[in-house]
Design a protein around this motif. Structure first.
Motif, short mmCIF file in Angstrom:
data_model
loop_
_atom_site.label_atom_id
_atom_site.label_comp_id
_atom_site.label_asym_id
_atom_site.label_seq_id
_atom_site.Cartn_x
_atom_site.Cartn_y
_atom_site.Cartn_z
N ASP A 14 7.75 -8.41 12.28
CA ASP A 14 8.85 -7.41 12.38
C ASP A 14 9.60 -7.00 10.71
N LEU A 15 8.88 -8.01 9.78
CA LEU A 15 9.78 -8.32 8.82
C LEU A 15 9.40 -6.77 8.17
N GLY A 16 8.45 -6.54 8.52
CA GLY A 16 7.77 -5.12 8.24
C GLY A 16 8.57 -3.49 8.75
N ASP A 24 0.07 -3.67 7.04
CA ASP A 24 -1.12 -3.43 6.69
C ASP A 24 -1.36 -2.63 5.30
N ARG A 25 -0.12 -2.36 4.42
CA ARG A 25 -0.40 -1.25 3.56
C ARG A 25 0.37 -1.71 2.50
N VAL A 38 5.09 -2.45 -2.83
CA VAL A 38 5.23 -3.59 -2.08
C VAL A 38 3.90 -3.84 -1.00
N LEU A 39 3.79 -4.70 -1.27
CA LEU A 39 2.45 -6.22 -0.44
C LEU A 39 3.15 -6.98 0.44
N PHE A 40 1.69 -7.40 1.95
CA PHE A 40 2.04 -8.66 2.10
C PHE A 40 0.76 -9.73 2.47
N PRO A 41 1.18 -10.43 1.54
CA PRO A 41 0.24 -10.89 1.39
C PRO A 41 -0.39 -11.99 2.42
N GLU A 42 0.60 -12.24 3.38
CA GLU A 42 -0.22 -12.78 4.86
C GLU A 42 1.22 -12.24 6.21
N ALA A 43 0.46 -11.83 7.71
CA ALA A 43 1.07 -10.91 8.33
C ALA A 43 0.67 -11.08 9.28
N THR A 44 0.62 -12.52 9.93
CA THR A 44 0.15 -12.93 11.26
C THR A 44 2.01 -12.95 12.12
N ALA A 50 6.32 -10.93 2.62
CA ALA A 50 6.27 -9.37 1.63
C ALA A 50 6.96 -9.61 0.85
N ALA A 51 5.85 -9.08 -0.92
CA ALA A 51 6.30 -9.21 -1.52
C ALA A 51 6.42 -8.43 -2.90
N LEU A 52 7.35 -8.18 -3.56
CA LEU A 52 7.64 -6.81 -4.45
C LEU A 52 6.98 -7.13 -5.85
N LEU A 53 6.43 -6.79 -6.40
CA LEU A 53 6.00 -7.05 -7.81
C LEU A 53 6.04 -5.86 -8.71
#
Length: 507
Positions: A14-16, A24-25, A38-44, A50-53
């Motif tokens: 639900d963080l997404g 997933d994107r 913005v990407l999600f290295p882990e999502a379970t 969530a990572a902001l690069l």
């Protein structure tokens, strides 16, 4: 530059929804200094990160031969050599550039908006934030001083210059990790303000509108922060005029939130140089106003209440805490002052709240000395630093309207302890803590009043102190929790006939 946000609130994915980013994107955004990803290295279900690069563009950072994008110039940078604008740590170390990207990419999350999960957006959740490379002028100690009062557990070990050569010592960077249970919006606003404060080198033009940005992001926490002076000066790039204006506005907010606290009323707005040389140790102590609200919230939690009245709510400081807790299904703030209610509405950002949240909270104009049928049937009511603003002859009217007519299951009352006033150096002997106070009770006087009210209206009373307990004069704030006795019949309505509210009446 990198920052990660992790939660174990289930379902963690639900963080997404809160960030308005699909786990997933990979999401990419153009920002003035490069590209933010913005990407999600882990999502379970159990854990989501969530990572902001931020991938910076050196030419964009240079601003065109040292001039800002607007042509008005930039703030000074720490690199003091010819190629410093090209050869520096800007692409790697978190700074105001990352803060700016965060506000662009997570705009809805910063406001606390979530179309799909509005209740979750208003709920504190377990969070871990990490900034692995942060230039921190003030080191680990300063990071702790800034984040600990906000409810974070702070880990900020310095990054060694070279792990292979321990004798070289530490670099000017820290590996910052924050853990706590907070609303995501609060967490992001803390970072938005404090990342450039720790770095202490803004990399874009600081204009007067930065004051509004600071106050907007600092709503609900900056005015009462023990390091608000340092935060304000650094955030506004040490521009004295801007810092002076911002601190004056923060002082007004503190006065509206807590008119009974001399630390709020007697305050010198200092815009001078902060303690950059050595940054002497400071004691991490919450302001009395924050400790008082925490004590009230604890009493409400212990009562099991879900429908709560904040009577004499002022600028809405307690309402802000209440709405963050999803257990409170109905929250009503009342005040006789329309100006105070307007301030509370702005502080709560009612116009921006999702529909479900707006239905949970209401603001009503009402006088405490007037029987108001709308206030009946609630589980609990709070009178926080309110009773001392009434003339003593009008107290029976307040007692009758609150304890006799509204008659909530629990009433929480706080008021200053006049005996403690001798411990305030800036308070002259015989002076009350605020010019609008009509009286201030000793501990014995408050106990007698509470016992009389309880006996008259069928409540048991428990009295305690809030703040540091002094062995001679007690705590600075007195707190009483009135619990209605179920078997006690409703007292006669003529126990104390309240007066109608005068149109110009003030609290």
């Amino acid at each position: 530059m990198l920052i990660t946000m992790t939660t174990t609130h289930q379902p963690a994915t639900d963080l997404g929804y809160l960030l308005v980013k699909h786990p997933d994107r990979t999401h990419s955004f153009r920002v003035p200094t490069g590209t933010a990803h913005v990407l999600f290295p882990e999502a379970t279900v159990e854990r989501c990160t969530a990572a902001l690069l931020l991938d910076t563009d050196p030419l964009a950072l240079s601003g065109g031969r040292g001039r800002g994008r607007s042509g008005r110039g930039t703030t000074s940078t720490p690199e003091g050599f010819t190629l410093g604008q090209y050869v520096n740590d800007r692409p790697y170390a978190a700074s105001s550039l990352l803060s700016s990207a965060l506000s662009t990419v997570f705009r809805s999350a910063l406001r606390g908006d979530s179309k799909d999960r509005p209740e979750l957006a208003a709920t504190p959740i377990p969070l871990e934030l990490r900034v692995p490379a942060l230039r921190c002028r003030g080191g680990t100690e300063l990071a702790d001083r800034l984040f600990t009062p906000l409810g974070w557990t702070v880990s900020a070990p310095p990054v060694p210059l070279d792990p292979r050569f321990p004798d070289w010592g530490d670099s000017r960077y820290v590996d910052l990790t924050l853990t706590g249970t907070l609303r995501l919006a609060d967490a992001l606003n803390h970072l938005y303000v404090l990342l450039p404060v720790l770095d202490d080198a803004k990399h874009y033009w600081v204009a007067p509108d930065e004051i509004d940005k600071l106050l907007r992001a600092g709503a609900g926490w900056l005015a009462g922060h023990p390091e608000r002076g340092l935060i304000t000066r650094r955030y506004l790039a040490h521009r004295r005029a801007l810092a002076g204006t911002a601190l004056a506005r923060l002082a007004e907010l503190r006065l509206a939130d807590d008119p009974g606290d001399p630390d709020t009323v007697v305050e010198t707005v200092d815009v001078g140089t902060d303690e950059e040389a050595g940054l002497p140790a400071a004691v991490n102590r919450q302001p009395l106003a924050a400790r008082r609200r925490a004590a009230v919230l604890a009493a409400l939690d212990a009562s099991g209440a879900t429908r709560v009245l904040d009577l004499g709510c002022g600028g809405g400081a307690l309402l802000t805490d209440l709405i963050r807790n999803s257990r409170y299904t109905e929250i009503v703030g009342t005040d006789v002052s329309s100006r105070a209610l307007t301030m509370a509405e702005r502080r709560l950002r009612l116009d921006r709240l999702p529909a479900r949240q707006q239905h949970r909270i209401k603001l009503w104009q009402s006088a405490l000395t007037y029987r108001d049928d709308r206030l009946r049937g609630f589980d609990a009511a709070v009178l926080m630093e309110v009773v001392e603003h009434l003339d003593p002859p009008r107290l029976p009217a307040l007692e009758a309207s609150v304890f006799g007519h509204a008659r909530p299951g629990t009433v929480v009352v706080t008021t200053p302890n006049v005996e403690y006033n001798v411990r305030y150096p800036g308070l002259a002997a015989g002076t009350m803590r605020h010019t609008d106070h009509r009286f201030e009770w000793s501990r014995a006087e408050f106990a007698r009043w509470a016992e009389t009210v309880g006996t008259t209206y069928g409540y048991t009373v428990a009295i305690s102190g809030v703040g540091d307990e002094d062995p001679e004069v007690g705590a600075p704030t007195q707190l009483a929790v009135f619990t209605r006795t179920p078997t006690t019949p409703t007292p006669p309505t003529n126990a104390a006939e309240p007066l109608p509210a005068h149109p110009e009446e003030t609290r």
